[in-house]
Design a protein around this motif. Structure first.
Motif, PDB file in Angstrom:
ATOM      1  N   VAL A 266       0.827  -1.200   0.000  1.00 36.71           N
ATOM      2  CA  VAL A 266       0.000   0.000   0.000  1.00 36.71           C
ATOM      3  C   VAL A 266       0.865   1.254   0.000  1.00 36.71           C
ATOM      4  CG1 VAL A 266      -1.787   1.247   1.274  1.00 36.71           C
ATOM      5  CG2 VAL A 266      -1.768  -1.223   1.298  1.00 36.71           C
TER       6      VAL A 266
ATOM      7  N   ARG B  12       0.217   2.440  -7.707  1.00 42.92           N
ATOM      8  CA  ARG B  12      -0.768   1.414  -8.025  1.00 42.92           C
ATOM      9  C   ARG B  12      -0.061   0.308  -8.806  1.00 42.92           C
ATOM     10  NH1 ARG B  12      -3.264   6.208  -8.764  1.00 42.92           N
ATOM     11  NH2 ARG B  12      -5.165   6.421  -7.566  1.00 42.92           N
TER      12      ARG B  12
ATOM     13  N   GLY C 186      -3.952   1.655  -4.322  1.00 47.81           N
ATOM     14  CA  GLY C 186      -3.954   3.088  -4.090  1.00 47.81           C
ATOM     15  C   GLY C 186      -2.559   3.657  -4.137  1.00 47.81           C
TER      16      GLY C 186
ATOM     17  N   ARG D  19      -8.368  11.546  -2.124  1.00 48.14           N
ATOM     18  CA  ARG D  19      -8.873  10.756  -0.998  1.00 48.14           C
ATOM     19  C   ARG D  19      -9.658   9.523  -1.425  1.00 48.14           C
ATOM     20  NH1 ARG D  19     -11.910  13.579   4.053  1.00 48.14           N
ATOM     21  NH2 ARG D  19     -11.605  11.853   5.480  1.00 48.14           N
ATOM     22  N   SER D  20     -10.462   9.620  -2.464  1.00 41.70           N
ATOM     23  CA  SER D  20     -11.283   8.484  -2.877  1.00 41.70           C
ATOM     24  C   SER D  20     -10.492   7.415  -3.618  1.00 41.70           C
ATOM     25  CB  SER D  20     -12.441   8.957  -3.748  1.00 41.70           C
ATOM     26  OG  SER D  20     -11.944   9.500  -4.951  1.00 41.70           O
TER      27      SER D  20
ATOM     28  N   ARG E 245      -7.349   4.304  -1.471  1.00 41.48           N
ATOM     29  CA  ARG E 245      -7.640   3.034  -0.798  1.00 41.48           C
ATOM     30  C   ARG E 245      -7.092   1.839  -1.584  1.00 41.48           C
ATOM     31  NH1 ARG E 245     -12.718   0.409  -1.530  1.00 41.48           N
ATOM     32  NH2 ARG E 245     -13.352   0.736  -3.670  1.00 41.48           N
ATOM     33  N   PRO E 246      -6.635   0.804  -0.899  1.00 45.27           N
ATOM     34  CA  PRO E 246      -6.033  -0.357  -1.557  1.00 45.27           C
ATOM     35  C   PRO E 246      -6.967  -1.106  -2.500  1.00 45.27           C
ATOM     36  CG  PRO E 246      -5.585  -0.396   0.799  1.00 45.27           C
ATOM     37  CD  PRO E 246      -6.547   0.717   0.547  1.00 45.27           C
TER      38      PRO E 246
ATOM     39  N   SER F 146      -8.958   0.164  -4.722  1.00 47.26           N
ATOM     40  CA  SER F 146      -9.269   0.926  -5.936  1.00 47.26           C
ATOM     41  C   SER F 146      -8.943   0.106  -7.176  1.00 47.26           C
ATOM     42  CB  SER F 146      -8.465   2.225  -5.980  1.00 47.26           C
ATOM     43  OG  SER F 146      -8.826   3.078  -4.936  1.00 47.26           O
TER      44      SER F 146
END
Length: 80
Positions: free
Chosen positions: A5, A9, A46, A52-53, A56-57, A59
């Motif tokens: 993380v 990506r 992520g 912010r959106s 997260r892992p 995504s």
């Protein structure tokens, strides 16, 4: 697994499908298409520099195969 993380990506071998990849026999087959059929590729995870959106892992995004992005990398992995 550790270190999955934050930085970038992961560029994945499977073709991007809006509703997720097909799973014949319950497993992902990333080699189910020829390069001419490949289309956009899945990019998962992520990156710390994202909004912010998207940090997260879980995504999942799509990128063209010829694309180059500062927040996309890859890792080598092997089945156990």
């Amino acid at each position: 697994m550790r270190g999955l993380v934050g930085n970038v990506r992961d560029w994945c071998a499977d073709r991007y499908e809006r509703h997720g990849p097909s799973l014949p026999d319950g497993r992902l087959d990333p080699l189910d298409t020829t390069p001419e059929q490949a289309g956009w590729r899945s990019v998962r995870g992520g990156a710390a520099g994202s909004g912010r959106s998207l940090v997260r892992p879980a995504s999942r995004l799509a990128c063209p195969p010829e694309g180059q992005f500062i927040s996309v990398g890859f890792r080598l992995a092997k089945s156990v």
